[in-house]
Write an enzyme that holds these catalytic residues in place. Structure first.
Site, PDB file in Angstrom:
ATOM      1  CE  LYS A   1      28.609  22.388 -27.905  1.00 21.71           C
ATOM      2  NZ  LYS A   1      29.256  22.475 -26.533  1.00 21.71           N
TER       3      LYS A   1
ATOM      4  CE  LYS B   1      25.636  18.326 -28.054  1.00 20.49           C
ATOM      5  NZ  LYS B   1      25.429  17.979 -26.629  1.00 20.49           N
TER       6      LYS B   1
END
Ligand code: AMP
Length: 564
Positions: A249, A422
């Site tokens: 990420k 996430k």
């Protein structure tokens, strides 16, 4: 169609705060709007005359609005200003002054939606020399012909503050109700078109099927698919299934890259066109991707020229905002694009294509070049340990965390559907001591607010300021554990030793634990660091000021945050 009709709708919507009533009023209204007015009416109901992807704004600011109201109603500017202070709403001021106006224009015309819309767009588009006077003149021309109710809402529209309590959510519900369609479907079409008028036109022409068939257009940004937050690797797998693709990420900004023929557009997640600010990225795209039409998604990340390390988001946010001397910032803050999804390629829409295949296609067309265009780093795994290792590696490289993706999921614009989740590290907290505060105002009068907090310098024993905490403290006690401003004021009062205006200085006695988003370097505080968005979690009566966190720990956390 008369603008007055719209003004009357605004009035009705403003009168009811309950959502279901608003939705009903709006649904009935929208059904009766002729096709050729729909797009304008829908934008005006949202309080604007520009689509989300257009750069212009109609906002002309309070000062100019005051000037225009004064000129249009023949009242002294001071009077308008005084009334503004009294009502706190220039729309009401315009309404009242129009009501009282004695002079009527010689030829009073009826304001149409068409004319108001066109004029407001012009006001938003005017630039350069003399633009301000022209804007005021256009607004005055409208106000001269407006009745009281029309004047109220024209003024509120130019101030971008319509105050009728209708946003995109209520619009979607109203359209769903008006045409008996699932909300989900209306939302889907809107995520692609960003144009409620167009959505209704499609429904009117082809019903539900036509809406299901809505396609993205290269050159018009779509709402991107969003991630759901999870707290652990196992929770991530639970949501996206096994095996999953796990990707780094990156901490930059989400970019939607559209290419049609020679033309390339870069859009942010908030649909801002940043193509001009990133001429370097446009060149990289030409160099590293085939000369076909596409819509590709990725993250643009800045890196340090010397060390090659990723830079935190704040650094490239300068580049996003930058309007001039762009070439200079291109050199100062180099960026690279990390691509992770594709939703359109060479005539094919890929929303329904499973993620696994979309990624494969992306890999087959990208010619990766370090410092220019890369694919987001990934692994495909079913194993918790392997995923955890990949996550830790991401953190050690200074990245934000990882994203887990469901391999067989379609692409769902604008939604947090759980096809992607996430995972970020659990936030660290800091124990700090309160060394100052400010007396509150208004509702908070009599309470200390904005607590200045400090860490300790282990060498000198000094307390060094690192930020101001205002959140996490309640105005009213809702549960027994809550700490209120009043509680904290009582606790701190005995330790106040100096006061300068509203500022008080407090002996370092009371320790609190704070959570924060990030540690930044900052000359503002004596520690040389500042906490971003600090919030108090609890009092730490069990800790003495000597046991609080030290400047060394802050430095370590800062380094960790930047992958050093
Ligand atoms: P958040 O902004 O915390 O909701 O996290 C989602 C954001 O992570 C996306 O909007 C992207 O900007 C960003 N991101 C970074 N790397 C990736 C990746 N590999 N896949 C998807 N999104 C990513």
């Amino acid at each position: 169609m008369e603008y007055l009709k719209l003004a009357q709708l605004y009035k009705r919507l403003e009168a009811f705060s309950e959502k279901s009533i608003k939705v009903g009023i709006l649904a009935r209204f929208l059904k009766d709007i002729p096709d050729n007015h729909l797009q304008k009416v829908c934008l005006l109901i949202l309080g604007t005359v520009f689509y989300p992807w257009e750069k212009n704004k109609v906002s002309i600011g309070e000062k100019l609005a005051i000037r225009a109201i004064a000129l249009a109603t023949g009242v002294n500017r001071n009077v308008v200003e005084k009334m503004f202070v009294m009502y706190g709403d220039l729309g009401i001021v315009a309404e009242e002054l129009t009501e009282q106006k004695r002079q009527r224009p010689l030829f009073k015309k009826t304001l149409t939606i068409e004319e108001v819309f066109r004029t407001l767009r012009k006001i938003g588009e005017l630039e350069g020399e003399g633009a301000i006077d022209k804007k005021v003149k256009l607004l005055v021309d409208l106000l001269i012909h407006a009745g009281p109710l029309e004047a109220k809402y024209i003024v509120r529209t130019v101030l971008e503050d319509l105050r009728i309590g209708v946003g995109e959510g209520i619009m979607m519900e109203a359209i769903a109700e008006a045409y008996g369609l699932p909300l989900d479907l209306v939302e889907y079409a809107y995520s692609i078109l960003h144009d409620f008028g167009k959505v209704i036109l499609i429904i009117r022409k082809g019903g539900k099927h036509a809406l299901e068939d809505v396609k993205p257009e290269v050159g018009t940004p779509i709402r991107v698919m969003l991630a759901v937050k999870v707290d652990s690797v196992s929770e991530a797998f639970e949501i996206v299934g096994r095996p999953a693709e796990v990707e780094y990420k990156y901490d930059g900004f989400r970019v939607q890259i559209h290419k049609k023929g020679e033309k390339i557009w870069l859009w942010t997640r908030r649909l801002e066109d940043v193509t001009k600010q990133f001429p370097d990225v446009v060149e990289y795209i030409k160099e590293c991707l085939p000369d076909r039409d596409f819509i590709i998604e990725g993250e643009i990340v800045g890196y340090d020229k010397e060390t090659g390390k990723f830079l935190p988001f704040q650094k490239i946010s300068h580049r996003i905002k930058r309007k001039y001397e762009i070439e200079k910032t291109v050199k100062e803050i180099p960026v690279e694009a990390h691509l992770f999804d594709i939703v359109y390629y060479d005539g094919q829409i890929l929303f329904k294509t499973p993620f696994r295949d979309r990624r494969e296609l992306l890999e087959s067309i990208v010619n990766e070049k370090e410092g220019k265009v890369l694919l987001a780093k990934k692994i495909i795994t079913s194993d918790d340990k392997e995923a955890q290792k990949f996550f830790e590696k991401a953190i050690s490289k200074g990245l934000e965390g990882v994203v887990f993706k469901n391999l067989s999921a379609p692409y769902r614009p604008g939604r947090r559907v759980g096809y992607m989740v996430k995972l970020k590290p659990v936030k660290e907290t800091l124990d700090v001591v309160i060394v100052g505060a400010e007396w509150g105002e208004g509702k908070r009068a009599g309470w200390l607010t904005s607590f200045v907090v400090a860490v300790k310098d282990p060498e000198t024993g000094e307390f060094l300021e690192i930020g101001e905490v205002g959140s996490g403290i309640k105005e009213k006690k809702e549960s027994p554990e809550d700490i209120t401003f009043s509680d904290l004021t009582e606790i701190l009062k005995p330790y106040i030793y100096k006061q300068e205006g509203k500022r008080v200085f407090i002996k370092p006695k009371i320790v609190i634990e704070v959570l924060y988003d990030e540690i930044q370097k900052s000359p503002k505080y004596s520690s040389g660091f500042a906490l971003r968005f600090p919030r108090m979690i609890r009092l730490r009566p069990d800790r003495s000021p000597n046991e609080i966190d030290t400047l060394d720990r802050v430095k370590q956390l800062y380094a960790k945050q930047h992958g050093m």
